[in-house]
Design an enzyme around this catalytic site. Structure first.
Site, PDB file in Angstrom:
ATOM      1  N   ASN A  15       0.872  -1.174   0.000  1.00  0.00           N
ATOM      2  CA  ASN A  15       0.000   0.000   0.000  1.00  0.00           C
ATOM      3  C   ASN A  15       0.911   1.226   0.000  1.00  0.00           C
ATOM      4  OD1 ASN A  15      -1.881   1.967   0.382  1.00  0.00           O
ATOM      5  ND2 ASN A  15      -2.703   1.159   2.300  1.00  0.00           N
ATOM      6  N   ARG A 102      -2.784  -2.194  -3.237  1.00  0.00           N
ATOM      7  CA  ARG A 102      -4.049  -1.546  -2.909  1.00  0.00           C
ATOM      8  C   ARG A 102      -4.155  -0.283  -3.772  1.00  0.00           C
ATOM      9  NH1 ARG A 102      -6.334   0.362   2.712  1.00  0.00           N
ATOM     10  NH2 ARG A 102      -8.119   1.457   1.906  1.00  0.00           N
ATOM     11  N   HIS A 191     -13.439   2.333   1.402  1.00  0.00           N
ATOM     12  CA  HIS A 191     -13.346   1.338   2.485  1.00  0.00           C
ATOM     13  C   HIS A 191     -13.985   0.018   2.058  1.00  0.00           C
ATOM     14  CE1 HIS A 191     -13.235   4.833   5.623  1.00  0.00           C
ATOM     15  NE2 HIS A 191     -12.015   4.443   5.294  1.00  0.00           N
ATOM     16  N   HIS A 219     -17.499   1.483   9.505  1.00  0.00           N
ATOM     17  CA  HIS A 219     -16.035   1.588   9.576  1.00  0.00           C
ATOM     18  C   HIS A 219     -15.744   2.941  10.218  1.00  0.00           C
ATOM     19  CE1 HIS A 219     -11.841   1.026   7.893  1.00  0.00           C
ATOM     20  NE2 HIS A 219     -11.855   2.309   8.214  1.00  0.00           N
ATOM     21  N   LEU A 220     -15.416   2.915  11.522  1.00  0.00           N
ATOM     22  CA  LEU A 220     -15.175   4.171  12.256  1.00  0.00           C
ATOM     23  C   LEU A 220     -13.700   4.261  12.626  1.00  0.00           C
ATOM     24  CD1 LEU A 220     -18.285   4.119  14.661  1.00  0.00           C
ATOM     25  CD2 LEU A 220     -18.105   5.117  12.372  1.00  0.00           C
ATOM     26  N   ARG A 252     -12.028  15.340   8.221  1.00  0.00           N
ATOM     27  CA  ARG A 252     -12.856  15.583   7.033  1.00  0.00           C
ATOM     28  C   ARG A 252     -14.277  15.951   7.457  1.00  0.00           C
ATOM     29  NH1 ARG A 252     -11.562  10.091   3.996  1.00  0.00           N
ATOM     30  NH2 ARG A 252      -9.554   9.959   5.027  1.00  0.00           N
ATOM     31  N   ASP A 293      -8.698  12.764  18.166  1.00  0.00           N
ATOM     32  CA  ASP A 293      -8.583  11.610  19.061  1.00  0.00           C
ATOM     33  C   ASP A 293      -9.857  11.491  19.908  1.00  0.00           C
ATOM     34  OD1 ASP A 293      -7.984   9.792  21.075  1.00  0.00           O
ATOM     35  OD2 ASP A 293      -5.850  10.278  21.009  1.00  0.00           O
ATOM     36  N   GLY A 343     -14.381   2.123  16.082  1.00  0.00           N
ATOM     37  CA  GLY A 343     -15.434   1.102  16.157  1.00  0.00           C
ATOM     38  C   GLY A 343     -14.993  -0.134  16.940  1.00  0.00           C
ATOM     39  N   ASN A 345     -12.464  -0.165  19.254  1.00  0.00           N
ATOM     40  CA  ASN A 345     -11.882   0.089  20.582  1.00  0.00           C
ATOM     41  C   ASN A 345     -12.731   0.919  21.535  1.00  0.00           C
ATOM     42  OD1 ASN A 345      -9.279  -1.219  20.194  1.00  0.00           O
ATOM     43  ND2 ASN A 345      -8.980   0.339  18.612  1.00  0.00           N
ATOM     44  N   GLU A 395      -7.647  -5.161   6.062  1.00  0.00           N
ATOM     45  CA  GLU A 395      -7.726  -4.886   4.620  1.00  0.00           C
ATOM     46  C   GLU A 395      -6.633  -5.621   3.851  1.00  0.00           C
ATOM     47  OE1 GLU A 395      -7.965  -0.885   6.081  1.00  0.00           O
ATOM     48  OE2 GLU A 395      -9.382  -0.371   4.496  1.00  0.00           O
TER      49      GLU A 395
HETATM   50  P1  AMP Z   1      -7.885   3.789  12.050  1.00  0.00           P
HETATM   51  O1  AMP Z   1      -8.053   4.915  11.065  1.00  0.00           O
HETATM   52  O2  AMP Z   1      -8.808   2.650  11.821  1.00  0.00           O
HETATM   53  O3  AMP Z   1      -6.455   3.366  12.237  1.00  0.00           O
HETATM   54  O4  AMP Z   1      -8.335   4.377  13.468  1.00  0.00           O
HETATM   55  C1  AMP Z   1      -7.612   5.410  14.073  1.00  0.00           C
HETATM   56  C2  AMP Z   1      -8.518   6.111  15.065  1.00  0.00           C
HETATM   57  O5  AMP Z   1      -8.931   5.210  16.096  1.00  0.00           O
HETATM   58  C3  AMP Z   1      -7.828   7.276  15.731  1.00  0.00           C
HETATM   59  O6  AMP Z   1      -8.648   8.431  15.622  1.00  0.00           O
HETATM   60  C4  AMP Z   1      -7.720   6.837  17.185  1.00  0.00           C
HETATM   61  O7  AMP Z   1      -7.825   7.955  18.044  1.00  0.00           O
HETATM   62  C5  AMP Z   1      -8.939   5.937  17.319  1.00  0.00           C
HETATM   63  N1  AMP Z   1      -8.855   5.029  18.474  1.00  0.00           N
HETATM   64  C6  AMP Z   1      -7.985   4.029  18.703  1.00  0.00           C
HETATM   65  N2  AMP Z   1      -8.214   3.469  19.907  1.00  0.00           N
HETATM   66  C7  AMP Z   1      -9.266   4.117  20.460  1.00  0.00           C
HETATM   67  C8  AMP Z   1     -10.007   4.014  21.679  1.00  0.00           C
HETATM   68  N3  AMP Z   1      -9.704   3.113  22.621  1.00  0.00           N
HETATM   69  N4  AMP Z   1     -11.036   4.859  21.888  1.00  0.00           N
HETATM   70  C9  AMP Z   1     -11.365   5.776  20.963  1.00  0.00           C
HETATM   71  N5  AMP Z   1     -10.716   5.925  19.785  1.00  0.00           N
HETATM   72  C10 AMP Z   1      -9.680   5.119  19.540  1.00  0.00           C
END
Ligand code: AMP
Length: 408
Positions: A15, A102, A191, A219-220, A252, A293, A343, A345, A395
């Site tokens: 990727n 990818r 996604h 997908h969050l 975004r 975050d 989503g 965590n 992915e």
């Molecule tokens: P990704 O784009 O799938 O890698 O997700 C990254 C996002 O997941 C970032 O905004 C992180 O802040 C969030 N993230 C990771 N762990 C947690 C958690 N325990 N609670 C809330 N957000 C989280």
């Protein structure tokens, strides 16, 4: 088995981003991970190369190199090739089964993974305008691997392909038809690798054939999208012509009135590039509360921070609006899936998304939701009509899987 024969059972998934190269080496027969690596900061002052080694999917060693001496994508790809043989003596880069790339935006032309040839490269070049932030670096990864390992088959797998089953009334916008005919302005969705991976995992977990399932997949992550999956196929999704539409994301905007950028451009005398940058990098949660975050936002909200409260309220409200819409458009829903960084965590975000939806058949089991989850898990109450699942996305594994299918 000699070493060449072992290498013929390996696929390298690549990727290539504008300043990064992520790669994963998979053992084909059982699709297990052998090596995962990430090079970041290409062309920037802080460069890093992190390598994770595995034995049958179990992590065995991590090597972190903060003193990376190379700077270009070509040097990065050379470093990847070097890693393959350096860390696993039985890997012969010249005998890999395939290198699979990818590719973010496949436009309307690419609905399945393809083997790369001269004609495919020409077609991919013509798609640059559809995803100027992603496609050029994806293409660079392909051409560099072609040059450095010319005898290895190259495969391209598209993040848009899963959504090519959208019906016309979901993918067409109510704008002049000429825009669609001349410039292919329509909903593509993204996604797709993640949504297709988690829905197959859901089918396996539920012991149901994929084709029998209606699912809402969330997908969050830092980027976020929601997908309505009807009988195993994408039937609508929140991202559109670009990954900017839909949910509120880390930086975004998601959905906004399309006249806003035009108005602001005029008021501040901004260029197209400045507007595009603001909507992609200075909007979303960052704009509303100063950080993307969600964990920090939840803490700030707890401490009484008004902006954090509002940012989270807008974020959750948008997700729930889409869940409501897809409950109606799908008619009957078997499962809701949460995946990606937030989503997977954040039990708090999952809980807020599902709050007070019992009358629609959505009922979380509070304790199950709060467990630390590292594998696909059911988190709904036993009397919830709709299953609620947390499924870690993968992915790269989906790409390896699609490539294996193409090669066989
Ligand atoms: P990704 O784009 O799938 O890698 O997700 C990254 C996002 O997941 C970032 O905004 C992180 O802040 C969030 N993230 C990771 N762990 C947690 C958690 N325990 N609670 C809330 N957000 C989280």
């Amino acid at each position: 088995m000699d070493d060449d024969a072992k290498s013929e059972q390996l696929i390298l998934v690549v990727n290539t981003g504008s300043s990064s190269i992520k790669y994963s080496l998979f053992h084909l027969p059982d699709e297990s991970l052998v090596i995962h690596g990430e090079i970041s900061g290409l062309g920037l002052s802080q460069k890093k190369h992190c390598i994770h080694l595995y034995d049958s999917d179990r992590p065995t060693m991590v090597v972190e190199d903060d003193n990376v001496e190379f700077d270009t994508h070509e040097q990065g790809i050379r470093a990847v090739i070097d890693v393959l043989s350096r860390f696993n003596q039985s890997v012969r880069p010249l005998s890999l089964s395939a290198i699979s790339h990818r590719f973010v935006h496949g436009g309307e032309a690419f609905i399945t993974p393809v083997l790369v040839d001269k004609y495919v490269v020409q077609q991919l070049e013509q798609l640059t305008h559809l995803a100027p932030l992603h496609n050029p670096s994806n293409l660079l990864g392909i051409t560099l691997c072609q040059t450095l390992l010319p005898d290895i088959p190259q495969v391209v797998v598209f993040d848009t392909a899963f959504h090519q089953t959208l019906p016309d009334y979901a993918y067409r916008y109510a704008i002049p038809e000429q825009w669609y005919l001349d410039h292919k302005i329509r909903r593509y969705g993204f996604h797709g690798l993640s949504h297709s991976y988690v829905v197959q995992q859901a089918a396996d977990l539920m012991g149901r054939p994929l084709e029998s399932l209606n699912v809402i997949s969330l997908h969050l992550g830092n980027g976020a999208s929601i997908c309505a999956i009807k009988q195993g196929k994408s039937s609508d999704t929140s991202m559109g012509f670009t990954p900017l539409e839909g949910l509120v994301m880390g930086s975004r905007s998601g959905d906004i009135d399309p006249s806003i950028p035009l108005y602001i451009q005029q008021k501040y005398g901004l260029t197209n590039e400045q507007i595009e940058h603001s909507l992609n990098y200075d909007s979303g949660l960052v704009a509303l509360a100063g950080t993307n975050d969600v964990q920090v936002l939840l803490e700030q909200e707890q401490a009484g921070d008004h902006n954090a409260r509002l940012a989270l309220a807008i974020y959750i409200y948008r997700i729930r609006k889409y869940i409501g819409a897809y409950l109606i458009t799908l008619g009957q829903v078997d499962a809701i899936i949460f995946t990606a960084g937030i989503g997977e965590n954040s039990s708090e975000i999952r809980s807020r998304c599902c709050q007070d939806l019992e009358q629609f058949g959505i009922k979380l089991a509070t304790e199950r939701n709060q467990q630390i989850l590292s594998q696909a898990t059911i988190i709904n109450d036993t009397d919830s009509a709709i299953k609620i699942l947390v499924i870690p996305t993968n992915e790269e594994l989906q790409i390896a899987h699609d490539t294996k299918r193409l090669l066989s």
